[in-house]
Design an enzyme around this catalytic site. Structure first.
Site, PDB file in Angstrom:
ATOM      1  N   ASP A 230      26.043  15.297  48.333  1.00 47.98           N
ATOM      2  CA  ASP A 230      26.486  14.287  47.374  1.00 47.98           C
ATOM      3  C   ASP A 230      25.290  13.456  46.928  1.00 47.98           C
ATOM      4  OD1 ASP A 230      28.264  13.008  45.704  1.00 47.98           O
ATOM      5  OD2 ASP A 230      29.203  11.797  47.263  1.00 47.98           O
ATOM      6  N   GLY A 231      25.409  12.887  45.747  1.00 52.75           N
ATOM      7  CA  GLY A 231      24.396  12.004  45.211  1.00 52.75           C
ATOM      8  C   GLY A 231      25.054  10.739  44.684  1.00 52.75           C
TER       9      GLY A 231
ATOM     10  N   GLU B 146      22.348  14.455  42.847  1.00 46.81           N
ATOM     11  CA  GLU B 146      23.237  15.545  43.265  1.00 46.81           C
ATOM     12  C   GLU B 146      22.410  16.805  43.531  1.00 46.81           C
ATOM     13  OE1 GLU B 146      26.458  15.404  43.891  1.00 46.81           O
ATOM     14  OE2 GLU B 146      27.207  13.667  42.797  1.00 46.81           O
TER      15      GLU B 146
ATOM     16  N   ASP C  72      30.599  17.941  45.035  1.00 50.80           N
ATOM     17  CA  ASP C  72      31.618  17.338  44.174  1.00 50.80           C
ATOM     18  C   ASP C  72      31.089  17.190  42.750  1.00 50.80           C
ATOM     19  OD1 ASP C  72      29.906  15.161  44.317  1.00 50.80           O
ATOM     20  OD2 ASP C  72      31.350  13.819  45.260  1.00 50.80           O
TER      21      ASP C  72
ATOM     22  N   HIS D 149      35.724  11.587  46.490  1.00 54.13           N
ATOM     23  CA  HIS D 149      36.484  10.352  46.718  1.00 54.13           C
ATOM     24  C   HIS D 149      37.983  10.615  46.913  1.00 54.13           C
ATOM     25  CE1 HIS D 149      32.734   8.495  45.607  1.00 54.13           C
ATOM     26  NE2 HIS D 149      32.756   9.172  44.484  1.00 54.13           N
TER      27      HIS D 149
ATOM     28  N   ASP E 156      28.729  11.013  50.813  1.00 57.16           N
ATOM     29  CA  ASP E 156      28.759   9.882  49.893  1.00 57.16           C
ATOM     30  C   ASP E 156      28.205   8.635  50.588  1.00 57.16           C
ATOM     31  OD1 ASP E 156      29.672   8.619  47.318  1.00 57.16           O
ATOM     32  OD2 ASP E 156      30.916   7.478  48.722  1.00 57.16           O
TER      33      ASP E 156
END
Length: 159
Positions: free
Chosen positions: A14-15, A52, A74, A128, A138
């Protein structure tokens, strides 16, 4: 990580970015059998898409031998870039369908280079939404971003 004979390395990425562009962070979680490793990092002036991508790059850099990988992201941008768009970009010498240069070419080339020795199965997860590993990545990305912002704020105050 030891040689992968039949086992799959799971990578979750994740970024995050504060402003776009702005300071950003990335986080990755790698799992091989019972072994889990977390990594994170940041950049002072970047975009969410670049973070990301950096999460993927830094995770793949840790693999020392050809591996079977299940990589979760994601980011539809990363997912579609690697599974749909990259073959056209390389065929058209790194131009997109509008004949413009591909944005973030440097990072796409790095992901492509790092992925060549592995069998990667790309998986998209909705961010999320309570996916435990995605939530952890995250958190890692946002925590790295906060550290980068604090260090940048201290430098600005001292100037």
């Amino acid at each position: 990580m030891k040689e992968n004979k039949g086992k799959i390395v799971e990578i979750f990425t994740d970024g995050a970015c504060s402003g776009n562009p702005g300071p950003g962070g990335y986080g990755s979680l790698l799992r091989y059998g019972d072994v889990t490793k977390e990594i994170s990092g940041c950049a002072r002036d970047t975009t969410n898409n670049r973070m990301e991508m950096m999460a993927v790059i830094e995770a793949l850099r840790l693999l020392k031998r050809p591996s079977r990988v299940r990589l979760y992201t994601d980011s539809r941008y990363v997912m579609q870039g690697m599974t749909e768009w990259i073959s056209g970009w390389t065929r058209r010498n790194w131009t997109n369908s509008q004949k413009k240069p591909v944005v973030n070419r440097d990072l796409w080339e790095k992901i492509l280079e790092l992925s060549r020795s592995h069998q990667i199965e790309w998986k998209w997860v909705r961010g999320h939404k309570g996916h435990p590993e995605n939530e952890r990545c995250d958190w890692l990305a946002r925590n790295a971003l906060k550290k980068c912002k604090k260090s940048s704020d201290r430098r600005s105050a001292g100037s």
